[in-house]
Design a protein around this motif. Sequence first.
Motif, PDB file in Angstrom:
ATOM      1  N   GLN A 103       0.086  -2.424   8.442  1.00 57.89           N
ATOM      2  CA  GLN A 103      -1.292  -2.777   8.088  1.00 57.89           C
ATOM      3  C   GLN A 103      -2.257  -1.625   8.350  1.00 57.89           C
ATOM      4  OE1 GLN A 103      -2.034  -6.335  10.330  1.00 57.89           O
ATOM      5  NE2 GLN A 103      -0.879  -7.636   8.919  1.00 57.89           N
ATOM      6  N   LEU A 104      -1.968  -0.816   9.348  1.00 64.00           N
ATOM      7  CA  LEU A 104      -2.844   0.305   9.689  1.00 64.00           C
ATOM      8  C   LEU A 104      -2.926   1.323   8.553  1.00 64.00           C
ATOM      9  CD1 LEU A 104      -4.628   1.209  12.037  1.00 64.00           C
ATOM     10  CD2 LEU A 104      -2.683   2.503  12.907  1.00 64.00           C
ATOM     11  N   GLU A 105      -1.893   1.370   7.725  1.00 64.25           N
ATOM     12  CA  GLU A 105      -1.887   2.307   6.600  1.00 64.25           C
ATOM     13  C   GLU A 105      -3.105   2.095   5.702  1.00 64.25           C
ATOM     14  OE1 GLU A 105       1.067   3.886   3.033  1.00 64.25           O
ATOM     15  OE2 GLU A 105       1.563   2.031   4.085  1.00 64.25           O
ATOM     16  N   GLN A 106      -3.483   0.857   5.470  1.00 64.59           N
ATOM     17  CA  GLN A 106      -4.643   0.573   4.616  1.00 64.59           C
ATOM     18  C   GLN A 106      -5.924   1.150   5.207  1.00 64.59           C
ATOM     19  OE1 GLN A 106      -4.551  -0.737   1.480  1.00 64.59           O
ATOM     20  NE2 GLN A 106      -2.373  -0.447   1.870  1.00 64.59           N
ATOM     21  N   GLN A 107      -6.047   1.090   6.516  1.00 68.85           N
ATOM     22  CA  GLN A 107      -7.232   1.648   7.181  1.00 68.85           C
ATOM     23  C   GLN A 107      -7.246   3.175   7.132  1.00 68.85           C
ATOM     24  OE1 GLN A 107      -8.079  -0.076  11.079  1.00 68.85           O
ATOM     25  NE2 GLN A 107      -6.797  -1.820  10.524  1.00 68.85           N
ATOM     26  N   ALA A 108      -6.070   3.763   7.029  1.00 67.38           N
ATOM     27  CA  ALA A 108      -5.953   5.219   7.045  1.00 67.38           C
ATOM     28  C   ALA A 108      -6.100   5.859   5.671  1.00 67.38           C
ATOM     29  CB  ALA A 108      -4.609   5.618   7.649  1.00 67.38           C
ATOM     30  N   LEU A 109      -6.132   5.064   4.627  1.00 69.27           N
ATOM     31  CA  LEU A 109      -6.127   5.604   3.264  1.00 69.27           C
ATOM     32  C   LEU A 109      -7.263   6.578   2.972  1.00 69.27           C
ATOM     33  CD1 LEU A 109      -5.059   2.553   1.074  1.00 69.27           C
ATOM     34  CD2 LEU A 109      -3.815   4.693   1.432  1.00 69.27           C
ATOM     35  N   LYS A 110      -8.411   6.394   3.553  1.00 72.55           N
ATOM     36  CA  LYS A 110      -9.578   7.235   3.263  1.00 72.55           C
ATOM     37  C   LYS A 110      -9.634   8.503   4.122  1.00 72.55           C
ATOM     38  CE  LYS A 110     -11.772   4.649   0.220  1.00 72.55           C
ATOM     39  NZ  LYS A 110     -12.021   5.072  -1.111  1.00 72.55           N
ATOM     40  N   ILE A 111      -8.751   8.625   5.090  1.00 69.01           N
ATOM     41  CA  ILE A 111      -8.817   9.768   6.008  1.00 69.01           C
ATOM     42  C   ILE A 111      -8.694  11.114   5.290  1.00 69.01           C
ATOM     43  CG2 ILE A 111      -7.620  10.926   7.925  1.00 69.01           C
ATOM     44  CD1 ILE A 111      -7.312   8.159   9.200  1.00 69.01           C
ATOM     45  N   PRO A 112      -7.729  11.331   4.392  1.00 66.96           N
ATOM     46  CA  PRO A 112      -7.647  12.645   3.733  1.00 66.96           C
ATOM     47  C   PRO A 112      -8.921  13.017   2.970  1.00 66.96           C
ATOM     48  CG  PRO A 112      -5.606  11.449   3.432  1.00 66.96           C
ATOM     49  CD  PRO A 112      -6.584  10.478   4.032  1.00 66.96           C
ATOM     50  N   GLU A 113      -9.496  12.061   2.281  1.00 67.73           N
ATOM     51  CA  GLU A 113     -10.727  12.320   1.526  1.00 67.73           C
ATOM     52  C   GLU A 113     -11.897  12.636   2.469  1.00 67.73           C
ATOM     53  OE1 GLU A 113     -13.702   9.679  -1.220  1.00 67.73           O
ATOM     54  OE2 GLU A 113     -11.558   9.327  -1.434  1.00 67.73           O
ATOM     55  N   LYS A 114     -12.009  11.859   3.554  1.00 67.54           N
ATOM     56  CA  LYS A 114     -13.080  12.106   4.529  1.00 67.54           C
ATOM     57  C   LYS A 114     -12.903  13.466   5.204  1.00 67.54           C
ATOM     58  CE  LYS A 114     -14.110   7.302   5.721  1.00 67.54           C
ATOM     59  NZ  LYS A 114     -14.065   6.295   6.812  1.00 67.54           N
ATOM     60  N   LEU A 115     -11.655  13.847   5.451  1.00 62.45           N
ATOM     61  CA  LEU A 115     -11.394  15.155   6.055  1.00 62.45           C
ATOM     62  C   LEU A 115     -11.846  16.265   5.125  1.00 62.45           C
ATOM     63  CD1 LEU A 115     -10.118  16.791   8.403  1.00 62.45           C
ATOM     64  CD2 LEU A 115      -8.112  16.968   6.931  1.00 62.45           C
ATOM     65  N   ALA A 116     -11.487  16.170   3.858  1.00 63.03           N
ATOM     66  CA  ALA A 116     -11.888  17.190   2.882  1.00 63.03           C
ATOM     67  C   ALA A 116     -13.410  17.307   2.845  1.00 63.03           C
ATOM     68  CB  ALA A 116     -11.346  16.848   1.501  1.00 63.03           C
ATOM     69  N   GLU A 117     -14.104  16.176   2.873  1.00 61.84           N
ATOM     70  CA  GLU A 117     -15.572  16.197   2.884  1.00 61.84           C
ATOM     71  C   GLU A 117     -16.104  16.879   4.132  1.00 61.84           C
ATOM     72  OE1 GLU A 117     -16.910  12.138   2.508  1.00 61.84           O
ATOM     73  OE2 GLU A 117     -16.009  11.921   0.523  1.00 61.84           O
ATOM     74  N   SER A 118     -15.517  16.569   5.288  1.00 56.56           N
ATOM     75  CA  SER A 118     -16.016  17.157   6.538  1.00 56.56           C
ATOM     76  C   SER A 118     -15.762  18.664   6.599  1.00 56.56           C
ATOM     77  CB  SER A 118     -15.399  16.462   7.755  1.00 56.56           C
ATOM     78  OG  SER A 118     -14.054  16.832   7.935  1.00 56.56           O
ATOM     79  N   LEU A 119     -14.706  19.130   5.921  1.00 52.55           N
ATOM     80  CA  LEU A 119     -14.405  20.561   5.889  1.00 52.55           C
ATOM     81  C   LEU A 119     -15.145  21.285   4.766  1.00 52.55           C
ATOM     82  CD1 LEU A 119     -10.548  20.445   6.489  1.00 52.55           C
ATOM     83  CD2 LEU A 119     -12.336  21.004   8.154  1.00 52.55           C
ATOM     84  N   ARG A 120     -15.800  20.506   3.924  1.00 55.91           N
ATOM     85  CA  ARG A 120     -16.533  21.043   2.771  1.00 55.91           C
ATOM     86  C   ARG A 120     -15.603  21.864   1.861  1.00 55.91           C
ATOM     87  NH1 ARG A 120     -20.409  21.784   7.099  1.00 55.91           N
ATOM     88  NH2 ARG A 120     -19.511  23.819   7.333  1.00 55.91           N
ATOM     89  N   LEU A 121     -14.426  21.303   1.639  1.00 55.42           N
ATOM     90  CA  LEU A 121     -13.453  21.919   0.743  1.00 55.42           C
ATOM     91  C   LEU A 121     -13.100  20.917  -0.350  1.00 55.42           C
ATOM     92  CD1 LEU A 121     -10.944  23.514   3.261  1.00 55.42           C
ATOM     93  CD2 LEU A 121     -12.604  24.722   1.855  1.00 55.42           C
TER      94      LEU A 121
END
Length: 140
Positions: A103-121
């Motif tokens: 179930q935790l996988e569903q909560q983690a789905l946005k992490i890669p996108e949020k990381l890219a935004e935070s790195l401004r890449l």
Amino acid sequence: MEEQLKLENQTCFPLYALSREITNAYRPLLEEIDLTYPQYLVLLVLWENKTVTVNQLGEKLYLDSGTLTPLLKRLQGKGLIDRTRSKRDERVVEISLTAAGEQLEQQALKIPEKLAESLRLSIDELTKLREITCTILQKI
């Protein structure tokens, strides 16, 4: 001073610094789902494979069993994974997800996108960086 000994001419230093910065960028994203970065890596492997042995996990994550064992115990304590001895070979420990881990996988789905935004890449830039890094890892 020799040019090759200047910090600014070292290949390893910017890789080391970048690795630390990216790991730090993950921290607030992972705190939202109560995971550390190494725990997240273990779960990434399990979300993809469902069940792996400790040895397989170590190979994928470049970690030894001495590092993995306490990490896996903490994940088991959180109710996210199960560790069981193989029925075929008791020396082999198999790691699998619990329902809570799945179930935790569903909560983690946005992490890669949020990381890219935070790195401004862009996703393309992150993909290129990953490809170059993987190429180097495969050669050593």
